[in-house]
Each structure stands twice: as structure tokens, then as C-alpha cells.
Design a protein around this motif. Structure first.
Motif, PDB file in Angstrom:
ATOM      1  N   UNK A   1     -31.223 107.489   0.390  1.00 11.32           N
ATOM      2  CA  UNK A   1     -29.958 107.773   1.091  1.00 11.32           C
ATOM      3  C   UNK A   1     -28.789 107.309   0.241  1.00 11.32           C
ATOM      4  N   UNK A   2     -28.875 106.104  -0.305  1.00 11.31           N
ATOM      5  CA  UNK A   2     -27.797 105.605  -1.178  1.00 11.31           C
ATOM      6  C   UNK A   2     -27.602 106.536  -2.378  1.00 11.31           C
ATOM      7  N   UNK A   3     -28.711 106.940  -2.993  1.00 10.59           N
ATOM      8  CA  UNK A   3     -28.645 107.804  -4.177  1.00 10.59           C
ATOM      9  C   UNK A   3     -28.000 109.151  -3.841  1.00 10.59           C
ATOM     10  N   UNK A   4     -28.416 109.763  -2.726  1.00 12.71           N
ATOM     11  CA  UNK A   4     -27.846 111.061  -2.353  1.00 12.71           C
ATOM     12  C   UNK A   4     -26.388 110.944  -1.924  1.00 12.71           C
ATOM     13  N   UNK A   5     -26.040 109.831  -1.307  1.00 11.20           N
ATOM     14  CA  UNK A   5     -24.628 109.630  -0.956  1.00 11.20           C
ATOM     15  C   UNK A   5     -23.778 109.548  -2.222  1.00 11.20           C
ATOM     16  N   UNK A   6     -24.285 108.855  -3.245  1.00  9.30           N
ATOM     17  CA  UNK A   6     -23.541 108.767  -4.513  1.00  9.30           C
ATOM     18  C   UNK A   6     -23.435 110.138  -5.179  1.00  9.30           C
ATOM     19  N   UNK A   7     -24.547 110.868  -5.215  1.00 12.65           N
ATOM     20  CA  UNK A   7     -24.523 112.209  -5.791  1.00 12.65           C
ATOM     21  C   UNK A   7     -23.546 113.110  -5.036  1.00 12.65           C
ATOM     22  N   UNK A   8     -23.526 112.979  -3.735  1.00  7.61           N
ATOM     23  CA  UNK A   8     -22.614 113.788  -2.919  1.00  7.61           C
ATOM     24  C   UNK A   8     -21.167 113.490  -3.262  1.00  7.61           C
ATOM     25  N   UNK A   9     -20.865 112.225  -3.390  1.00  2.98           N
ATOM     26  CA  UNK A   9     -19.497 111.835  -3.739  1.00  2.98           C
ATOM     27  C   UNK A   9     -19.110 112.442  -5.079  1.00  2.98           C
TER      28      UNK A   9
ATOM     29  N   UNK B   1     -20.268 115.078  -6.405  1.00  2.00           N
ATOM     30  CA  UNK B   1     -20.206 116.535  -6.268  1.00  2.00           C
ATOM     31  C   UNK B   1     -19.099 116.987  -5.312  1.00  2.00           C
ATOM     32  N   UNK B   2     -18.309 116.042  -4.813  1.00  2.57           N
ATOM     33  CA  UNK B   2     -17.224 116.342  -3.870  1.00  2.57           C
ATOM     34  C   UNK B   2     -17.753 116.962  -2.576  1.00  2.57           C
ATOM     35  N   UNK B   3     -18.889 116.426  -2.120  1.00  2.00           N
ATOM     36  CA  UNK B   3     -19.492 116.825  -0.849  1.00  2.00           C
ATOM     37  C   UNK B   3     -19.456 115.613   0.067  1.00  2.00           C
ATOM     38  N   UNK B   4     -19.173 115.824   1.316  1.00  2.00           N
ATOM     39  CA  UNK B   4     -19.152 114.734   2.284  1.00  2.00           C
ATOM     40  C   UNK B   4     -20.512 114.042   2.275  1.00  2.00           C
ATOM     41  N   UNK B   5     -20.568 112.738   1.930  1.00  2.00           N
ATOM     42  CA  UNK B   5     -21.847 112.027   1.880  1.00  2.00           C
ATOM     43  C   UNK B   5     -22.611 112.042   3.205  1.00  2.00           C
ATOM     44  N   UNK B   6     -21.903 112.200   4.304  1.00  3.36           N
ATOM     45  CA  UNK B   6     -22.582 112.258   5.607  1.00  3.36           C
ATOM     46  C   UNK B   6     -23.510 113.481   5.670  1.00  3.36           C
TER      47      UNK B   6
ATOM     48  N   UNK C   1     -27.439 113.221   6.500  1.00  6.92           N
ATOM     49  CA  UNK C   1     -28.059 113.995   7.585  1.00  6.92           C
ATOM     50  C   UNK C   1     -29.219 114.830   7.058  1.00  6.92           C
ATOM     51  N   UNK C   2     -29.014 115.446   5.905  1.00  9.67           N
ATOM     52  CA  UNK C   2     -30.074 116.248   5.286  1.00  9.67           C
ATOM     53  C   UNK C   2     -31.297 115.381   5.024  1.00  9.67           C
ATOM     54  N   UNK C   3     -31.094 114.259   4.347  1.00 13.36           N
ATOM     55  CA  UNK C   3     -32.233 113.425   3.984  1.00 13.36           C
ATOM     56  C   UNK C   3     -32.902 112.831   5.215  1.00 13.36           C
ATOM     57  N   UNK C   4     -32.149 112.442   6.199  1.00 19.02           N
ATOM     58  CA  UNK C   4     -32.719 111.898   7.432  1.00 19.02           C
ATOM     59  C   UNK C   4     -33.631 112.930   8.088  1.00 19.02           C
ATOM     60  N   UNK C   5     -33.172 114.169   8.145  1.00 20.34           N
ATOM     61  CA  UNK C   5     -33.993 115.240   8.717  1.00 20.34           C
ATOM     62  C   UNK C   5     -35.256 115.463   7.888  1.00 20.34           C
ATOM     63  N   UNK C   6     -35.094 115.585   6.576  1.00 15.67           N
ATOM     64  CA  UNK C   6     -36.231 115.860   5.698  1.00 15.67           C
ATOM     65  C   UNK C   6     -37.245 114.727   5.757  1.00 15.67           C
ATOM     66  N   UNK C   7     -36.769 113.490   5.707  1.00 16.66           N
ATOM     67  CA  UNK C   7     -37.686 112.342   5.736  1.00 16.66           C
ATOM     68  C   UNK C   7     -38.453 112.314   7.058  1.00 16.66           C
TER      69      UNK C   7
END
Length: 109
Positions: free
Chosen positions: A61-69, A71-76, A80-86
């Protein structure tokens, strides 16, 4: 502004086509991800490891939030994506572990 045969402006139709292509790519990538997680689930079942790994999930989650930031994508959205997938992965891993237990019982009997 010209319209396609469906009456939708061509530019909007083109943009939607690009979105459709990205959706198809995402689905294919997700399918590949789940193929890999199935293999992980089988490994976990064979080695008696738990279906869930909360520490790894938190790191992801931390890693994807950083990648999102970056990529200029809302980390939330990434969270949400990773929470669903996990949740789906853990559900699959639990089913694989149960299948493995049943196979072991048949072998042991």
C-alpha cells in the motif's frame, strides 16, 4: 465538430476508444497478476504459510501510494485498488489452502 455514425462527436469517440483500450490492457494485466498470485497461494499451501501477509500488504500500500503520487494519481485510488485485489487474493489463497488440506487428507488416508 463532426460526428461519427453513432452520433457521438469524433473526438469523444476517439477518446473513449483509447479508454476502452486501456481498460482491456488493465484486465489482461490483472489476469496475469492473479495467475502469479495463484502460484504464490499454492506455494503457501504447500509450505504451511498463512494466506495473508499483513506486513507485505502494508508495504505494498505504501509503495503504490508513492507510485500514485509520482504518477499524479490520487493515492486513495491506488489504496482502494490494492485493498480490493488483496482481499480477492487472500480469498483465493484460503481456497487453495483448503484444497491442499483436502488433498493431504486423501493422501494420508
Amino acid at each position: 465538430m463532426t460526428a461519427s455514425s453513432s452520433g457521438v462527436p469524433e473526438e469523444l469517440d476517439r477518446l473513449r476508444g483509447s479508454i476502452d483500450n486501456l481498460d482491456a490492457a488493465l484486465i489482461n494485466l490483472l489476469a496475469e497478476r492473479f495467475k502469479l498470485t495463484r502460484t504464490v497461494g499454492q506455494y503457501k499451501a504447500q509450505h504451511g504459510l498463512p494466506p495473508a501477509d499483513p506486513a507485505r500488504e502494508a508495504r505494498q500500500i505504501d509503495r503504490l501510494r508513492q507510485l500514485s503520487t509520482q504518477a499524479h494519481l490520487d493515492p486513495a485510488i491506488a489504496e482502494k485498488y490494492l485493498t480490493f485485489v488483496v482481499a480477492e487474493v487472500v480469498r483465493h489463497h484460503e481456497a487453495i489452502a483448503e484444497e491442499h488440506r483436502q488433498e493431504q487428507q486423501v493422501t494420508d488416508d
